[in-house]
Design a protein around this motif. Structure first.
Motif, short mmCIF file in Angstrom:
data_model
loop_
_atom_site.label_atom_id
_atom_site.label_comp_id
_atom_site.label_asym_id
_atom_site.label_seq_id
_atom_site.Cartn_x
_atom_site.Cartn_y
_atom_site.Cartn_z
N VAL A 147 -17.16 28.85 -20.85
CA VAL A 147 -16.92 30.27 -21.08
C VAL A 147 -17.62 30.72 -22.37
N ILE A 148 -17.89 32.00 -22.42
CA ILE A 148 -18.45 32.60 -23.62
C ILE A 148 -17.30 32.88 -24.58
N THR A 149 -17.42 32.36 -25.79
CA THR A 149 -16.34 32.51 -26.77
C THR A 149 -16.64 33.56 -27.82
N ARG A 150 -17.94 33.86 -28.01
CA ARG A 150 -18.30 34.83 -29.04
C ARG A 150 -19.66 35.43 -28.71
N VAL A 151 -19.80 36.73 -28.89
CA VAL A 151 -21.07 37.41 -28.67
C VAL A 151 -21.45 38.12 -29.96
N LEU A 152 -22.60 37.78 -30.51
CA LEU A 152 -23.01 38.30 -31.82
C LEU A 152 -23.94 39.49 -31.71
N ASP A 153 -24.61 39.65 -30.59
CA ASP A 153 -25.61 40.71 -30.41
C ASP A 153 -24.96 41.90 -29.70
N PRO A 154 -24.87 43.08 -30.34
CA PRO A 154 -24.25 44.25 -29.69
C PRO A 154 -24.92 44.61 -28.36
N SER A 155 -26.21 44.38 -28.22
CA SER A 155 -26.89 44.73 -26.97
C SER A 155 -26.39 43.87 -25.81
N LEU A 156 -25.99 42.62 -26.11
CA LEU A 156 -25.44 41.77 -25.06
C LEU A 156 -24.05 42.25 -24.65
N LEU A 157 -23.28 42.73 -25.61
CA LEU A 157 -21.97 43.29 -25.28
C LEU A 157 -22.12 44.51 -24.37
N GLU A 158 -23.10 45.36 -24.69
CA GLU A 158 -23.35 46.55 -23.87
C GLU A 158 -23.78 46.17 -22.47
N ALA A 159 -24.44 45.03 -22.33
CA ALA A 159 -24.89 44.57 -21.02
C ALA A 159 -23.76 43.90 -20.22
N GLY A 160 -22.56 43.83 -20.81
CA GLY A 160 -21.43 43.26 -20.10
C GLY A 160 -21.17 41.81 -20.35
N LEU A 161 -21.85 41.25 -21.33
CA LEU A 161 -21.64 39.84 -21.67
C LEU A 161 -20.53 39.77 -22.71
N LEU A 162 -19.32 39.50 -22.25
CA LEU A 162 -18.14 39.60 -23.12
C LEU A 162 -17.49 38.23 -23.31
N PRO A 163 -16.80 38.05 -24.44
CA PRO A 163 -16.02 36.82 -24.60
C PRO A 163 -15.03 36.67 -23.45
#
Length: 246
Positions: A147-163
């Motif tokens: 699982v993804i535990t941490r996302v550091l890049d805001p653009s990845l969060l916007e793309a739906g890549l969430l912890p």
């Protein structure tokens, strides 16, 4: 007694009172000769070659031989790997080294050999030109899933890549298969826990800076989608997530 750090001897403030002793010059002269001998034996210019994308076969074999000899002389934990025949490992690795003309492949061969020692502080570090990087996110294996535990890049969060999203596959290969084939055999680790972290966190998505890796993600609602993420230089990741204060 064999200690030969002449540079440190010259600046160590603890030795200030000895430097006026008439015997000091004789001691330091002898130590300088010892240091020069050590430099020739352990750090000779013959091994200091510039980085190249391919290496001559004789240099690849020399690097393998040097690492094998260093481990044989100085590795402290052979009793922890009683099943390992270090001489046999050298012979098994030799044809792989001969075949690995690309420098990147050569270092992978050496890392695979080093991992057989099962020691987290005995490993092969590639030159800076080959140092792997990873995307601006962290992963972990939790209850049998990656699982993804941490996302550091805001653009990845916007793309739906969430912890909390699960990584199902990497570059089209099931994540467990990818980890066991492409990552785990090259990790130097002394415990199962350490090997798990190195495989599924530090190294799982690592590769050359600027290259992409394709992830099949399952989100919180159970929907799956594919996203391509870029491996970022370490200095960029550090800017997104500065190391915490001690």
């Amino acid at each position: 007694l064999g200690w030969s750090d002449a540079e440190h001897l010259a600046i160590d403030p603890d030795l200030q009172t000895l430097r006026t002793d008439p015997r000091w010059e004789r001691v330091t002269a002898g130590l300088a000769r010892l240091a020069e001998g050590d430099r020739k034996l352990w750090g000779g210019a013959a091994f200091r070659t510039p980085y190249r994308e391919t290496l001559p076969e004789e240099e690849r074999i020399a690097g393998l031989a040097r690492y094998w000899a260093e481990v044989r002389s100085n590795f402290a934990f052979f009793d922890q790997v009683p099943e390992l025949d270090w001489d046999a490992a050298f012979l098994e690795t030799l044809p792989k080294v001969r075949a690995a003309s690309a420098t990147a492949d050569y270092y992978r061969v050496l890392q695979e050999l080093s991992a057989r020692l099962r020691d987290g502080h005995t490993n092969i570090s590639p030159p800076k030109e080959l140092r792997p990087t990873r995307p601006a996110l962290r992963t972990a294996r939790i209850e049998g899933r990656v699982v993804i535990t941490r996302v550091l890049d805001p653009s990845l969060l916007e793309a739906g890549l969430l912890p909390g999203c699960e990584v199902v596959s990497i570059d089209g290969e099931p994540v467990e298969s990818y980890a066991n084939r492409r990552v785990r055999p090259y990790q130097a680790a002394s415990t199962p826990q350490d090997l798990e972290v190195r495989t599924y966190d530090y190294a799982l998505l690592s590769g050359p800076a600027g290259t992409e890796v394709e992830l099949l993600i399952e989100d919180h609602a159970g929907a799956r989608h594919t996203i391509r993420v870029v491996r970022r230089p370490q200095e960029e990741i550090d800017r997104l997530a500065p190391p915490p204060d001690p």
